[in-house]
Design an enzyme around this catalytic site. Structure first.
Site, short mmCIF file in Angstrom:
data_model
loop_
_atom_site.label_atom_id
_atom_site.label_comp_id
_atom_site.label_asym_id
_atom_site.label_seq_id
_atom_site.Cartn_x
_atom_site.Cartn_y
_atom_site.Cartn_z
N ASP A 187 4.88 -10.66 8.80
CA ASP A 187 4.48 -9.77 9.90
C ASP A 187 5.76 -9.11 10.41
O ASP A 187 6.58 -9.73 11.11
CB ASP A 187 3.81 -10.58 11.02
N SER A 198 0.84 -1.20 0.00
CA SER A 198 0.00 0.00 0.00
C SER A 198 0.87 1.25 0.00
O SER A 198 2.09 1.17 0.24
CB SER A 198 -0.87 -0.03 1.27
N TYR A 226 3.73 6.90 18.53
CA TYR A 226 4.18 6.94 17.14
C TYR A 226 5.45 7.78 17.01
O TYR A 226 6.44 7.35 16.40
CB TYR A 226 3.07 7.53 16.27
N THR A 275 -2.24 8.49 1.89
CA THR A 275 -2.20 7.02 1.78
C THR A 275 -3.36 6.48 2.61
O THR A 275 -4.09 7.24 3.25
CB THR A 275 -0.89 6.46 2.36
N ASP A 298 4.65 -7.84 3.14
CA ASP A 298 3.55 -7.12 3.80
C ASP A 298 2.73 -8.15 4.56
O ASP A 298 2.74 -9.34 4.23
CB ASP A 298 2.67 -6.41 2.76
N1 LIG Z 1 1.24 8.68 5.16
C1 LIG Z 1 1.88 9.58 5.89
O1 LIG Z 1 1.46 10.75 6.03
C2 LIG Z 1 3.16 9.21 6.58
C3 LIG Z 1 3.90 10.23 7.18
C4 LIG Z 1 5.09 9.91 7.82
C5 LIG Z 1 5.52 8.60 7.87
N2 LIG Z 1 4.77 7.62 7.28
C6 LIG Z 1 5.28 6.27 7.34
O2 LIG Z 1 5.32 5.69 6.07
C7 LIG Z 1 5.24 4.27 6.18
C8 LIG Z 1 4.22 3.75 5.19
O3 LIG Z 1 2.95 4.23 5.54
P1 LIG Z 1 1.83 4.60 4.46
O4 LIG Z 1 1.46 5.99 4.68
O5 LIG Z 1 2.25 4.15 3.10
O6 LIG Z 1 0.61 3.74 5.03
P2 LIG Z 1 -0.22 2.53 4.44
O7 LIG Z 1 -1.18 2.18 5.51
O8 LIG Z 1 -0.75 2.88 3.08
O9 LIG Z 1 0.87 1.36 4.26
C9 LIG Z 1 1.39 0.64 5.35
C10 LIG Z 1 1.62 -0.78 4.89
O10 LIG Z 1 2.23 -1.49 5.98
C11 LIG Z 1 1.60 -2.75 6.08
N3 LIG Z 1 1.70 -3.28 7.44
C12 LIG Z 1 1.02 -2.90 8.55
N4 LIG Z 1 1.35 -3.67 9.59
C13 LIG Z 1 2.27 -4.56 9.13
C14 LIG Z 1 2.98 -5.63 9.73
N5 LIG Z 1 2.81 -5.95 11.02
N6 LIG Z 1 3.84 -6.34 8.97
C15 LIG Z 1 4.00 -6.05 7.66
N7 LIG Z 1 3.34 -5.05 7.02
C16 LIG Z 1 2.49 -4.33 7.75
C17 LIG Z 1 0.15 -2.49 5.69
O11 LIG Z 1 -0.52 -3.69 5.32
C18 LIG Z 1 0.32 -1.51 4.54
O12 LIG Z 1 0.45 -2.17 3.30
C19 LIG Z 1 4.93 3.98 7.65
O13 LIG Z 1 6.11 3.59 8.31
C20 LIG Z 1 4.44 5.32 8.17
O14 LIG Z 1 4.66 5.46 9.56
C21 LIG Z 1 3.60 7.90 6.64
#
Ligand SMILES: NC(=O)c1ccc[n+]([C@@H]2O[C@H](COP(=O)([O-])OP(=O)(O)OC[C@H]3O[C@@H](n4cnc5c(N)ncnc54)[C@H](O)[C@@H]3O)[C@@H](O)[C@H]2O)c1
Length: 266
Positions: free
Chosen positions: A79, A32, A170, A205, A53
């Site tokens: 996981d 994702s 977080y 996202t 994932d």
């Molecule tokens: N979206 C934002 O604004 C933002 C900002 C700062 C940091 N981030 C970081 O970016 C990274 C990606 O987030 P995103 O925004 O793409 O979110 P997202 O929810 O679209 O993607 C996260 C992915 O991680 C997977 N996931 C969750 N738990 C898991 C586990 N236990 N084992 C394996 N996979 C797992 C989910 O299935 C998903 O596919 C994260 O580390 C998040 O903290 C996001």
């Protein structure tokens, strides 16, 4: 006058250093958002991917997108909160060939005050966001060292720089990712491994746009904080990740790259 063997300032026109031709790259959280965008971009840049994932259907769909660009996609349901599962991921990835890049993207957010947090909430957030990155770095380094190097990219957050009520857990995990990144840059540099982090700001996202959100209002509020007047897209983050994985960043290590439209400028 500089010595004749002093490194010259020109690339000689060779921009292939910005690509990933022939590299094998592991991406966690690849089902994702940022992880999927990164996987597809890396495939376009010539890499073969190992995609992990916890959401099997989602990561299979990311694999199809990678293959559509003519590159390999090995899918390893994982996981990332479980160190043994991350080691199993690394075993499978290494069996396919040397690993040149590893991105720890899997993560989750929990919004709750410290007063309302219990030990299970604490463990869940620490195990995934910090533990998943820590054990992912260890697994990557152990496979890269025998091959003389590689690049690791961790995903932090601007939440590591600014205290926001309700995001203590977080933010703590992402601040930990920053220090892990800098420490590992010291430990692994002599082995030819660079370690950097990208710290995204608000990026659209599944994490930031859960069902039921008044998305327009949230986006407008976050866009107004940026000098560029908008929020981030997954591709905005993936472009920075590509640079940090590629040889174009061969002299860059231990850095936290803030890709947030200028919302924070520490
Ligand atoms: N979206 C934002 O604004 C933002 C900002 C700062 C940091 N981030 C970081 O970016 C990274 C990606 O987030 P995103 O925004 O793409 O979110 P997202 O929810 O679209 O993607 C996260 C992915 O991680 C997977 N996931 C969750 N738990 C898991 C586990 N236990 N084992 C394996 N996979 C797992 C989910 O299935 C998903 O596919 C994260 O580390 C998040 O903290 C996001």
């Amino acid at each position: 006058m500089i010595a004749p063997d002093f490194p010259q300032a020109t690339s000689g026109g060779d921009l292939s250093v910005f690509g990933l031709a022939g590299a094998r790259v592991v991406v966690t959280g690849a089902g994702s958002g940022i992880g999927r965008a990164a996987a597809v971009l890396f495939a376009q840049a010539g890499a073969d991917l190992v995609l992990a994932d916890i959401n099997v259907d989602a990561v299979e769909a990311s694999g199809d997108l990678v293959r559509a660009h003519g590159r390999e996609a090995l899918i390893v349901p994982t996981d990332c909160a479980c160190p043994a599962a991350i080691d199993a991921l690394a075993e499978q990835a290494a069996a396919a060939g040397p690993i040149r890049g590893w991105c720890n993207v899997a993560g989750a957010v929990a919004k709750q005050t410290v007063v309302d947090t219990d030990p299970a909430d604490y463990a869940r957030m620490l195990d995934l966001n910090l533990g998943g990155t820590f054990w992912g770095c260890r697994a990557a380094a152990r496979r890269m060292i025998p091959h003389g190097g590689g690049a690791i990219v961790n995903i932090s957050s601007n939440a590591a720089d600014e205290p926001i009520g309700g995001l203590a857990l977080y933010s703590m995990t992402k601040a930990g990712v920053n220090m892990l990144t800098r420490t590992l840059a010291h430990e692994l540099g002599p082995s030819g491994i660079r370690v950097n982090a990208v710290a995204p700001g608000f990026t659209l996202t599944g994490m930031t746009a859960p069902v039921g959100t008044d998305l327009d209002a949230v986006v407008a509020r976050n866009a107004a904080r940026s000098p560029l007047g908008r929020v981030g897209s997954p591709d905005d983050i993936a472009f920075a990740m590509l640079y940090l994985l590629s040889d174009a960043s061969r002299f860059v290590t231990g850095q936290i790259w803030r890709v947030n439209g200028g919302v924070t400028m520490p």
